[in-house]
Motif scaffolding. Sequence first.
Motif, short mmCIF file in Angstrom:
data_model
loop_
_atom_site.label_atom_id
_atom_site.label_comp_id
_atom_site.label_asym_id
_atom_site.label_seq_id
_atom_site.Cartn_x
_atom_site.Cartn_y
_atom_site.Cartn_z
N ILE A 33 0.83 -1.20 0.00
CA ILE A 33 0.00 0.00 0.00
C ILE A 33 0.87 1.25 0.00
CG2 ILE A 33 -1.66 1.34 1.36
CD1 ILE A 33 -2.87 -1.32 2.29
N VAL A 34 1.91 1.27 0.82
CA VAL A 34 2.82 2.42 0.88
C VAL A 34 3.50 2.63 -0.48
CG1 VAL A 34 4.95 3.30 1.92
CG2 VAL A 34 3.21 2.23 3.36
N LEU A 35 3.96 1.54 -1.09
CA LEU A 35 4.62 1.64 -2.39
C LEU A 35 3.66 2.16 -3.45
CD1 LEU A 35 6.72 -1.66 -2.41
CD2 LEU A 35 7.60 0.67 -2.26
N TYR A 52 4.69 3.52 -7.05
CA TYR A 52 5.28 2.29 -7.60
C TYR A 52 4.17 1.28 -7.83
CZ TYR A 52 9.69 4.36 -6.14
OH TYR A 52 10.75 5.21 -5.98
N TYR A 53 4.48 0.26 -8.65
CA TYR A 53 3.48 -0.75 -8.97
C TYR A 53 3.60 -1.90 -7.98
CZ TYR A 53 0.50 -3.85 -11.67
OH TYR A 53 -0.52 -4.68 -12.07
N HIS A 54 2.48 -2.28 -7.37
CA HIS A 54 2.52 -3.39 -6.43
C HIS A 54 2.73 -4.69 -7.20
CE1 HIS A 54 -1.61 -4.30 -7.64
NE2 HIS A 54 -1.87 -3.02 -7.46
N THR A 55 3.41 -5.62 -6.57
CA THR A 55 3.77 -6.86 -7.23
C THR A 55 2.52 -7.59 -7.70
OG1 THR A 55 5.70 -7.05 -5.82
CG2 THR A 55 5.02 -9.04 -6.98
N GLY A 56 2.53 -8.01 -8.94
CA GLY A 56 1.39 -8.73 -9.50
C GLY A 56 1.47 -8.74 -11.00
N ILE A 99 8.25 -1.14 -11.10
CA ILE A 99 7.56 -0.19 -11.96
C ILE A 99 7.06 -0.94 -13.19
CG2 ILE A 99 8.94 1.78 -11.19
CD1 ILE A 99 10.46 1.58 -13.87
N GLN A 100 6.29 -0.27 -14.01
CA GLN A 100 5.85 -0.85 -15.27
C GLN A 100 6.50 -0.08 -16.42
OE1 GLN A 100 1.58 -2.81 -14.90
NE2 GLN A 100 1.40 -0.62 -14.72
N ILE A 101 6.93 -0.80 -17.43
CA ILE A 101 7.47 -0.18 -18.64
C ILE A 101 6.72 -0.73 -19.84
CG2 ILE A 101 9.75 0.18 -17.62
CD1 ILE A 101 10.73 -2.25 -19.21
N ALA A 102 6.84 -0.04 -20.95
CA ALA A 102 6.11 -0.43 -22.16
C ALA A 102 6.50 -1.83 -22.61
CB ALA A 102 6.35 0.58 -23.27
N ASP A 103 5.50 -2.65 -22.90
CA ASP A 103 5.73 -3.98 -23.45
C ASP A 103 6.18 -3.80 -24.91
OD1 ASP A 103 5.44 -6.49 -24.72
OD2 ASP A 103 3.92 -7.12 -23.30
N LEU A 136 -8.01 8.26 -5.36
CA LEU A 136 -7.46 9.57 -5.74
C LEU A 136 -6.27 9.33 -6.67
CD1 LEU A 136 -7.52 11.32 -2.25
CD2 LEU A 136 -9.16 11.61 -4.12
N PRO A 137 -6.08 10.20 -7.64
CA PRO A 137 -5.00 9.98 -8.62
C PRO A 137 -3.61 10.22 -8.01
CG PRO A 137 -6.07 12.08 -9.03
CD PRO A 137 -6.87 11.40 -7.95
N VAL A 138 -2.69 9.32 -8.32
CA VAL A 138 -1.30 9.44 -7.89
C VAL A 138 -0.43 9.28 -9.14
CG1 VAL A 138 0.56 8.36 -6.57
CG2 VAL A 138 -1.72 8.56 -5.57
N LYS A 139 0.49 10.23 -9.34
CA LYS A 139 1.39 10.14 -10.50
C LYS A 139 2.35 8.98 -10.29
CE LYS A 139 2.81 11.80 -14.46
NZ LYS A 139 3.37 10.51 -14.91
N ALA A 140 2.37 8.08 -11.25
CA ALA A 140 3.23 6.90 -11.14
C ALA A 140 4.69 7.30 -11.30
CB ALA A 140 2.85 5.87 -12.19
N LYS A 141 5.58 6.45 -10.77
CA LYS A 141 7.02 6.68 -10.88
C LYS A 141 7.55 6.19 -12.22
CE LYS A 141 7.68 8.25 -6.65
NZ LYS A 141 8.14 9.63 -6.38
N TYR A 142 6.67 6.00 -13.15
CA TYR A 142 7.08 5.56 -14.48
C TYR A 142 6.20 6.26 -15.52
CZ TYR A 142 3.28 2.34 -13.25
OH TYR A 142 2.10 1.81 -12.81
N LYS A 143 6.68 6.26 -16.73
CA LYS A 143 6.01 6.97 -17.80
C LYS A 143 4.84 6.16 -18.33
CE LYS A 143 7.04 9.24 -22.23
NZ LYS A 143 8.10 9.45 -23.25
N GLY A 144 3.73 6.84 -18.58
CA GLY A 144 2.58 6.17 -19.18
C GLY A 144 2.81 5.91 -20.65
#
Length: 532
Positions: free
Chosen positions: A130-132, A137-141, A162-166, A249-257
């Motif tokens: 939850i903190v991550l 950051y993206y939670h493991t899954g 994090i998530q990166i483009a496939d 609530l929206p949170v800016k991810a630590k990775y690029k969309g």
Amino acid sequence: MAAENGWDILFNARESHSGRTGARTKFEDAKEFIRMHPGKVRFYLIRGIDRFTRAGSYSYASMKLELAALNVELVDSYGVIQPSRNSLEHLGVEYDWSRYYPSEAAEIAAADDGKSEVIKMLNRTIGKQIVLTRDGYYHTGVPNDGYINKKIFVDGKKKKTIQIADPERAKFYIQMFELRASGLYTDIQIVDQLNAQGFLTKIQNRWDGDKERIVGTRGGVPLSVKQLQRYISNPIYAGVMCEEWTFNLPVKAKYKGLVDIDVFNKANQGKVFIKKNPDDTLEMLYNYDPNRIKKKMKENPLFPFKFVLCPLCDKQKPFVGSSPKGKSGKTFATYHCPRKHKYLGVPKDEFEKNVKNFLSRLQFSPEFMDSLEASVINKYREKERAIASDAADMGTNISSLRTQKIMELDSLALTKNPSIRTDIEDRIEEINRKIDLAQQQRNKLEVNEADIDNFIKQARKLMEHPGEIIINQAEYQARESLYNLFFEVLPTYFDILNGTPKLTWIFELTSTNQSSENQLAAPTGFEPVLHE
């Protein structure tokens, strides 16, 4: 333990769940087996109390009593559970209250310890996730389709996800957002194009109810309109996380969309809108229309140029439009300003003729024209390359479908069974349908030199007459926004008549020879001329 005591295993109630919840399907299956075989089961063996249940002492006591009601004794491998005793055994009598378990306190403590341990473990793992998540950051899954997970080092020591483009699938999601954002395609057209390029939903394993065995797969099907709309409305593709753990609530991810927020907002057309605040925070808005407050006052197709400013207002405000009646009862469409000054009204036809004449004289400055033309052509070439790439993907998909068709035809030739032949023929028919659809979509994307020449001619025409973009714009808000781009200071109606507005540096007015009939000058009177 069973072997040591010479016991036979009649039923294995192996369960992969931790036993934290009250629903224990394997325990229920074991009780059903005991009922179906009365008198054959004497003991219910468990490794330990914390593996039997982690729902606490109440759940443990209830489950143990259920077994006792079936005349089955609970036994653990650690020897915590002791057989029941009769406190009046030395007197040779027994009552229901004299039967007790000497290890009852130890059993209850073990059951509560198991519950406490699972709570501590979940607090450590889920709490950290939850903190991550709230940190972006993206939670493991399983990653969202179009992304893959990647571990990164933070502060040189801690690995976070994090998530990166496939590299294989991200292109489909980028394209679906861009096509939707352009406003040129229906959802059905977008779905048809992506499917023609070979889009299939991601294949995932399906597990049995105990999560122990893979029993099949799901996914691998073409995109549907409903699925497209779900993807489009998911803010994770704009690099924004909004879920239960962020209190929605929206949170800016630590990775690029995969796309930026502006493209996401255009694609969603107000259904879901990510608002960027001046303090860099984000806000999620739903069914959002930024122009809805202005629509009632401004949107009237009968008066398309009401944004022109009145020259008589102290704080110059735009004209309004109405159609007052003359003495004969006939209406006269008029642009006018009824504010705190002498009334100013101009007949609609005269007003719009003067505004259109002025706009038609606008042109780009020569020093800007050359760079703009080169930029427009380069942009077109970029689009042309993207279209060629899409067409190549469609070609690859068609080749794959044709290979599948050949394999099905081979299978058809080898079988004589009528039902199997019918199934194969149905599959071949579906493949033919997909091939036809993909070919139709590919033909729509073909770009030839004639298309390029026509585009360049149209682009040059618009660049030579930029004012026509405003004149031909059907939507009021877009027309007003484009109009504002031409000026450093918005002009009044008299500025337009006199040809003296303050234009931005990239525009200028053409010089024209005008007859006395078309001479741009302020009118001698302010009242509209009404004709019977």
